[in-house]
Design a protein around this motif. Structure first.
Motif: not given
Length: 494
Positions: A55-78
């Motif tokens: 992903v070319d947007v930080p994974s924390t932002t590139y996800s639903y606000w109401f459904e955060p994913n705590p398990y991204w392996s990197r800031l820019y996830a594969p």
């Protein structure tokens, strides 16, 4: 031919379609069909599986606000983690029960007498739906380059959107056409395996340094246990992305030095990676930052310094069975051709299916004859009970999730009011649509699209008329506020 009745038919099982289904569920609609031509959910994150995909947007932002994913392996996830996240969301919200894969929608037509949408799918089946939601995304129709002789190539052709992982690249003499965001990710990955790599570049891209880092398991466990900790990280990435896009692109008139500063960072990044002045010049964009989607990479530029990697910028004359002939007369013999040539956004994607509204209005034809336009980026006059997600002036910010969640707010308010009134149909008024379009055009007058040097960018953000109506030229905050406050009188309900 069978006819089934649904509250809503959603075309597309990516993050947009899933977000729409979740919002419909919240409003009490449960009789839903989600149709997708692919064999599984995830949209672009199911189709794209090429080496180096992230992903070319930080994974924390590139996800639903109401459904955060705590398990991204990197800031820019594969890419595979985005696919896993899509599957997780579908399972948690029980969306698979609505999904029908390998289903190609051929036509959606408004039935005036019944006040319903008739959705025709390949094979002859027709579905009836009270609401129609187009969630096909902007990047759903891959584009094959129109190069003389491309069909004659006797080697292996790999499409970025249809990657064959069974094919070994080890020791191959390969060429890649395309240096957009996909190409930037693919080039370093290809160079690790092939014996020779020629990169055919038509238009250089702004490549920025990538501040990426791994997220340790202990931090992931903290995010899972204390979601507010991850929210803080997300807030920082959200604010940074929103501020940079707003002032560098949409407020170009007032903040031109910020745009110039971003370009300076890109030039410095290129200078530090490549010492060869001629090579550096070939990779330098001659258009302003923001005219074309920039990308992030710490490995793209250094790849061109490797002895087995060659950059070709003279253009392609033709493709022969055993190689590519450049316009300068030189020929590169190859056995593998990689196509990273992007998507056909304007001709076959807006809309991605044929849609016929009230009084026989054809959506694609109407857009092309009357400018691309959609009120608040979601609705179009003469198309009752239809919402379209990948539409003119819909895309806000750089994360697709910003757009999806803003549209979910619009749906909540619009359909909630429809229920409150006991009405069955909604349709945006011509007056409201014209007012919104005029406001978007006014805001674009301050943007890099109008005031910057974009002539040579060849950006898919521009249509054949030179207009750039994909983006909503406002901040994410402004877009969200608009969905909470748009006048309900902008819709006629009956």
């Amino acid at each position: 031919m069978s006819t089934k009745q649904f509250d809503a038919v959603i075309v597309g099982a990516g993050f947009g379609g899933m977000g729409a289904a979740i919002q419909l569920n919240r409003l009490g609609y449960d009789n839903i069909a989600i149709l997708d031509r692919e064999d599984d959910l995830g949209g672009t994150w199911h189709v794209n599986r090429y080496p180096g995909l992230t992903v070319d947007v930080p994974s924390t932002t590139y996800s639903y606000w109401f459904e955060p994913n705590p398990y991204w392996s990197r800031l820019y996830a594969p890419g595979e983690e985005l696919k896993q996240y899509a599957e997780y969301v579908a399972d948690k919200y029980e969306l698979r029960r609505y999904m029908r894969f390998n289903t190609t929608v051929e036509l959606a037509r408004w039935d005036e007498q019944a006040g319903e949408w008739l959705v025709s799918v390949a094979g002859g089946e027709t579905l009836r739906a009270h609401f129609l939601i187009l969630a096909t995304g902007y990047l759903c129709q891959p584009k094959t380059p129109d190069i003389p002789g491309i069909e004659s190539f006797a080697g292996t052709v790999l499409h970025a959107q249809k990657w064959d992982h069974s094919y070994s690249l080890q020791g191959r003499r390969a060429a890649i056409i395309g240096t957009g965001s996909t190409g930037v990710q693919l080039v370093p990955a290809l160079a690790r395996d092939v014996a020779e790599l020629t990169v055919y570049q038509r238009t250089p891209i702004w490549v920025m340094p990538k501040l990426d880092f791994g997220i340790a398991p202990v931090v992931q466990r903290l995010f899972a246990k204390v979601p507010s900790a991850q929210r803080l990280l997300r807030m920082s990435t959200d604010i940074f992305m929103d501020v940079m896009v707003t002032i560098a692109m949409w407020r170009f008139r007032q903040f031109r030095p910020v745009n110039s500063g971003a370009a300076l960072i890109g030039r410095l990044h290129r200078f530090l990676a490549i010492r060869d002045r001629q090579l550096r010049h070939k990779l330098a964009p001659d258009y302003d930052f923001g005219c074309k989607r920039p990308t992030l990479s710490n490995t793209y530029y250094p790849t061109f310094t490797k002895p087995h990697v060659r950059l070709e910028t003279s253009g392609i004359e033709c493709i022969e069975p055993d190689g590519i002939v450049s316009r300068d007369g030189s020929k590169r013999t190859i056995d593998t051709l990689v196509l990273a040539t992007g998507f056909d956004v304007w001709e076959s994607n807006l809309p991605a299916i044929e849609v016929i509204g009230r009084n026989g209005r054809n959506l694609g034809k109407w857009w092309r004859e009357n400018r691309f336009q959609a009120y608040e980026g979601v609705s179009v006059p003469a198309f009752p009970n239809m919402l379209t997600q990948a539409s003119p002036y819909a895309w806000v910010g750089m994360s697709w999730f910003d757009t999806v969640e803003a549209q979910m707010r619009h749906m909540d308010r619009l359909l909630g009011e429809l229920q409150r009134r006991g009405a069955s149909t909604f349709e945006v008024t011509e007056t409201a649509n014209e007012r919104f379009l005029a406001e978007m055009l006014r805001l674009l007058d301050d943007s890099v699209f109008r005031l910057g040097n974009c002539t040579t960018s060849r950006s898919y953000w521009f249509n054949s008329a030179g207009e750039a109506p994909l983006f909503r030229p406002t901040s994410v905050r402004s877009a969200v506020r608009a969905q909470d406050q748009f006048p309900l009188t902008d819709y006629s309900m009956a």
